[in-house]
Design a protein around this motif. Structure first.
Motif, PDB file in Angstrom:
ATOM      1  N   SER A 103      -5.879   3.898  -1.178  1.00 33.63           N
ATOM      2  CA  SER A 103      -5.863   4.325   0.230  1.00 33.63           C
ATOM      3  C   SER A 103      -5.495   5.798   0.275  1.00 33.63           C
ATOM      4  O   SER A 103      -4.906   6.336  -0.667  1.00 33.63           O
ATOM      5  CB  SER A 103      -4.879   3.495   1.068  1.00 33.63           C
ATOM      6  N   VAL A 104      -5.846   6.446   1.394  1.00 37.06           N
ATOM      7  CA  VAL A 104      -5.568   7.868   1.541  1.00 37.06           C
ATOM      8  C   VAL A 104      -5.219   8.179   2.988  1.00 37.06           C
ATOM      9  O   VAL A 104      -5.784   7.599   3.915  1.00 37.06           O
ATOM     10  CB  VAL A 104      -6.777   8.726   1.090  1.00 37.06           C
ATOM     11  N   GLU A 110      -1.386  -2.512   5.593  1.00 37.69           N
ATOM     12  CA  GLU A 110      -1.012  -3.864   5.189  1.00 37.69           C
ATOM     13  C   GLU A 110      -1.414  -4.896   6.238  1.00 37.69           C
ATOM     14  O   GLU A 110      -1.937  -5.964   5.905  1.00 37.69           O
ATOM     15  CB  GLU A 110       0.490  -3.923   4.921  1.00 37.69           C
ATOM     16  N   PHE A 111      -1.189  -4.586   7.506  1.00 39.04           N
ATOM     17  CA  PHE A 111      -1.466  -5.564   8.548  1.00 39.04           C
ATOM     18  C   PHE A 111      -2.965  -5.826   8.676  1.00 39.04           C
ATOM     19  O   PHE A 111      -3.397  -6.973   8.859  1.00 39.04           O
ATOM     20  CB  PHE A 111      -0.903  -5.096   9.889  1.00 39.04           C
ATOM     21  N   TYR A 112      -3.777  -4.768   8.593  1.00 40.44           N
ATOM     22  CA  TYR A 112      -5.222  -4.908   8.800  1.00 40.44           C
ATOM     23  C   TYR A 112      -5.997  -5.023   7.491  1.00 40.44           C
ATOM     24  O   TYR A 112      -7.225  -4.921   7.492  1.00 40.44           O
ATOM     25  CB  TYR A 112      -5.740  -3.728   9.619  1.00 40.44           C
ATOM     26  N   HIS A 118       0.845  -1.190   0.000  1.00 42.40           N
ATOM     27  CA  HIS A 118       0.000   0.000   0.000  1.00 42.40           C
ATOM     28  C   HIS A 118       0.884   1.246   0.000  1.00 42.40           C
ATOM     29  O   HIS A 118       1.793   1.367   0.820  1.00 42.40           O
ATOM     30  CB  HIS A 118      -0.889   0.015   1.251  1.00 42.40           C
ATOM     31  N   PHE A 119       0.605   2.163  -0.911  1.00 43.94           N
ATOM     32  CA  PHE A 119       1.276   3.456  -0.943  1.00 43.94           C
ATOM     33  C   PHE A 119       0.190   4.527  -0.981  1.00 43.94           C
ATOM     34  O   PHE A 119      -0.189   4.995  -2.064  1.00 43.94           O
ATOM     35  CB  PHE A 119       2.226   3.560  -2.129  1.00 43.94           C
ATOM     36  N   PRO A 120      -0.336   4.890   0.177  1.00 42.31           N
ATOM     37  CA  PRO A 120      -1.479   5.801   0.215  1.00 42.31           C
ATOM     38  C   PRO A 120      -1.122   7.184  -0.308  1.00 42.31           C
ATOM     39  O   PRO A 120      -0.015   7.702  -0.102  1.00 42.31           O
ATOM     40  CB  PRO A 120      -1.861   5.856   1.694  1.00 42.31           C
ATOM     41  N   TRP A 136      -7.429   5.723   5.510  1.00 38.62           N
ATOM     42  CA  TRP A 136      -8.460   4.774   5.109  1.00 38.62           C
ATOM     43  C   TRP A 136      -8.019   3.996   3.885  1.00 38.62           C
ATOM     44  O   TRP A 136      -7.434   4.563   2.949  1.00 38.62           O
ATOM     45  CB  TRP A 136      -9.756   5.497   4.751  1.00 38.62           C
ATOM     46  N   SER A 137      -8.338   2.712   3.862  1.00 35.64           N
ATOM     47  CA  SER A 137      -8.201   1.938   2.633  1.00 35.64           C
ATOM     48  C   SER A 137      -9.428   2.174   1.776  1.00 35.64           C
ATOM     49  O   SER A 137     -10.444   2.722   2.234  1.00 35.64           O
ATOM     50  CB  SER A 137      -8.072   0.440   2.962  1.00 35.64           C
ATOM     51  N   ALA A 138      -9.372   1.727   0.532  1.00 35.31           N
ATOM     52  CA  ALA A 138     -10.512   1.887  -0.364  1.00 35.31           C
ATOM     53  C   ALA A 138     -11.741   1.180   0.192  1.00 35.31           C
ATOM     54  O   ALA A 138     -12.850   1.724   0.163  1.00 35.31           O
ATOM     55  CB  ALA A 138     -10.156   1.346  -1.748  1.00 35.31           C
ATOM     56  N   ALA A 139     -11.568  -0.025   0.698  1.00 26.34           N
ATOM     57  CA  ALA A 139     -12.703  -0.789   1.222  1.00 26.34           C
ATOM     58  C   ALA A 139     -13.296  -0.116   2.451  1.00 26.34           C
ATOM     59  O   ALA A 139     -14.523  -0.060   2.618  1.00 26.34           O
ATOM     60  CB  ALA A 139     -12.267  -2.210   1.546  1.00 26.34           C
ATOM     61  N   GLN A 140     -12.441   0.387   3.331  1.00 27.24           N
ATOM     62  CA  GLN A 140     -12.931   1.056   4.544  1.00 27.24           C
ATOM     63  C   GLN A 140     -13.761   2.286   4.187  1.00 27.24           C
ATOM     64  O   GLN A 140     -14.842   2.505   4.743  1.00 27.24           O
ATOM     65  CB  GLN A 140     -11.754   1.444   5.434  1.00 27.24           C
TER      66      GLN A 140
END
Length: 394
Positions: free
Chosen positions: A95-96, A118-120, A7-9, A166-170
């Motif tokens: 992600s952002v 990455e972990f969550y 992930h590279f937000p 936040w990730s995209a899914a979150q």
């Protein structure tokens, strides 16, 4: 819970009319120690003064390790719509990280955010990640200290607006809920603290707080803070400068942190929407099942919420107590491991929820010194000295 995906937000900064604060945040970003070349968007709301544009336009020269771009809103969105729009970047970029312009960040903030993502990744119980480690309970207006769990992170049912990721899914899940929940009545949902329910409609955070309790989700929080809130004057919700929300940051020249994140399944230490302890430690100490007792150590939960359970552990007064605990050990939930006698001398009581009275706990000498770490006699001396100075100035 680790994912093979990297992930590279993207980093998004909402800016408006505080050019000095924006410059301070950008200065702290210049010390960032991260891999790669992250994208950084400075999003300037419509109607901003020229000074904000000038600071933003100098960012590319001062931040060579970031790919900087500037977005200028043609119309004024206001803080709520601005944040919601920037949250949508998570879906576009994976992600952002959102950093409001009154923040300062730690050099390892970006690496920490990447580690969290990455972990969550794929953890359905997690709705976002905080970079900020709170030390103040806004609902109780008292200090907050999380109990150590042996990891770098813990879980709390409180959203963060002082450095969040936040990730995209979150973000997609929250946005979907927000679009569907327009008929949900927040004003009378006692699961959300009264101060949060009273926040103006310009607050996006009040809706995220409702989302967390409605879906029983958590934000991850770090024990070591990777951002701090300077709270300068002139903000949308903070009109005068305050220091209550400043938290300690570590030495910027320290050895790189090594993080062991708390697994989602490990619920020894968690906190609810009132920043009340809700982890396994509490109920094991009491010897009572979770569904049978309400935790109200700060004394801020309304009776309507307490009375959904047979028992309450509270600092509010009650007609009679079954057990009593001191207000001596820290963090506050640790007191539940020490039954106190006699009953009338305890500051925290286990009582039938129907026997709990409505009033907040009185701020007596012991409570004042416990929460503030300041001797009451010193406060009195300072107050007398201030009064004397004021009298001389008349």
């Amino acid at each position: 819970m680790r994912s093979s995906e990297r992930h590279f937000p993207i980093i998004a900064i909402p800016a408006f009319d505080r050019p000095g604060s924006l410059q301070r945040l950008l200065n702290s970003l210049s010390t960032s120690r991260h891999e790669g070349r992250p994208e950084l968007i400075i999003s300037i709301d419509g109607g901003a003064p020229s000074g904000t544009y000038e600071v933003a336009e100098s960012a590319s020269d001062n931040l060579p390790n970031f790919d900087v771009s500037i977005h200028k809103e043609p119309h004024n969105l206001g803080l709520k719509r601005h944040i919601l729009k920037l949250g949508n970047l998570a879906e576009l970029h994976g992600s952002v990280i959102v950093l409001e312009d009154d923040l300062v960040v730690d050099p390892f903030f970006y690496n920490f955010a990447v580690t969290c993502l990455e972990f969550y990744d794929g953890a359905e119980e997690i709705a976002g990640h905080a970079l900020y480690s709170p030390s103040f309970n806004e609902t109780a207006s008292l200090p907050f200290t999380p109990m150590a769990n042996g990891f770098a992170s813990y879980f709390m049912q409180v959203p963060c607006s002082w450095g969040q990721c936040w990730s995209a899914a979150q973000w997609r899940n929250f946005k979907s809920w927000l679009e569907e929940s327009v008929k949900l009545e927040l004003a009378n949902d006692f699961r959300v603290p009264p101060n949060v329910r009273a926040w103006p409609e310009t607050s996006w955070k009040k809706h995220f707080a409702h989302y967390l309790v409605e879906r029983n989700l958590y934000f991850t929080y770090p024990y070591l803070s990777y951002s701090t809130n300077c709270s300068p004057a002139g903000g949308t919700h903070i009109k005068r400068e305050i220091s209550l929300l400043q938290v300690p940051l570590a030495s910027p020249r320290r050895v790189k942190d090594r993080w062991q994140m708390c697994p989602v399944s490990y619920r020894e230490v968690t906190y609810d929407a009132y920043m009340e302890a809700s982890g396994k430690f509490v109920f094991r100490s009491l010897g009572i099942e979770r569904n049978d007792v309400a935790i109200d150590l700060y004394g801020t939960k309304p009776l309507e919420l307490l009375q959904r359970h047979e028992w309450a552990v509270t600092s509010k007064p009650s007609k009679r107590a079954n057990r009593s605990f001191p207000l001596q050990f820290k963090p506050v939930e640790l007191n539940l491991a020490f039954q106190f006698a006699p009953l009338e001398e305890g500051k925290i009581a286990l009582a039938k929820s129907s026997d709990v009275q409505k009033s907040r706990p009185p701020i007596d000498l012991q409570r004042f010194e416990y929460w503030t770490n300041v001797k009451w006699s010193l406060v009195r001396v300072m107050a007398l000295a201030r009064a004397a100075v004021n009298a001389l100035g008349r």
